[in-house]
Design an enzyme around this catalytic site. Sequence first.
Site, PDB file in Angstrom:
ATOM      1  CB  SER A  43      -1.090   0.434   0.931  1.00 31.79           C
ATOM      2  OG  SER A  43       0.301   0.270   2.453  1.00 31.79           O
ATOM      3  CE  LYS A 120      -2.789   1.981   4.549  1.00 30.18           C
ATOM      4  NZ  LYS A 120      -3.623   1.329   3.836  1.00 30.18           N
TER       5      LYS A 120
END
Length: 280
Positions: A43, A120
Amino acid sequence: MADENQGFLGAIWETIKTIFWALIIAGVFRTLLFQPFWIPSSSMKDTLLVGDFLFVNKMAYGYSYASCPSIKLGQFGIDIDAADICGFLDGDNSRLIGDQPERGDVVVFRHPVSHQDYIKRLIGLPGDTVQMKAGLLHINGEPVQVEDGGVFSETKEPQGPEGRYPRCSNDPVGEGGVCEKERLIETLPGGVRHSMLNIQDGLDLDDTKVFTVPEGHFFFMGDNRDNSTDSRVSQTSFGVGMVPFENLIGRADRIMFSSAGRSMLFFWTWRGDRFFKAID
């Protein structure tokens, strides 16, 4: 014989004390200073690759209940959550010696529902509005600056311990073939420049509603935008939603080690060019 037994027992006791204090020191180190973190998914490509190993700087944002380590050893039936150890700090969304994170930081945080550790990039600060329009990020109603970054290429093969194949913009690609994605350079408000990847246009998360980040919360997105479950998805055990300040664990500053193989012991798969690499 008695002296020999006493000497043997004394040696065992000294060993036990050494192990005990080593565990205490390691626990303090992990709780207060740095936490090891392996990158398990794609990701955050190409900033972080599957198999990158880093230490999370826990001093960057101060301390909360999430700063305590979770101890999960399924084979021994051990499942101790950070909240079990430091739950007395939970509940008011505050931190001790807390500094605010900055937009563009790469952050490890505890998922608000599943309590798994996620990594993230911080996109939205408290009070911001965030929206995706046709794959372009808008913050506070303004589109961010995006430049062409060329093509990101990798081999189509199982990656990391989970053995997942990468998604490719040039699919179908056979195993061992060259898997390509569009690379873009994004400049966030405040000046942080970072690369991001685009696999396919027109996906659901390329167009979103306007999100307003509430006070004491943050909005996160993965750099591999088409292959990231992040704050664009409502908060469930799957989606991330808005992340409370107290759920932040720390900032990722530098990759220490990297391996492209199924195990770190496969030395022929080590990525020497990523050792000690700064995270942009």
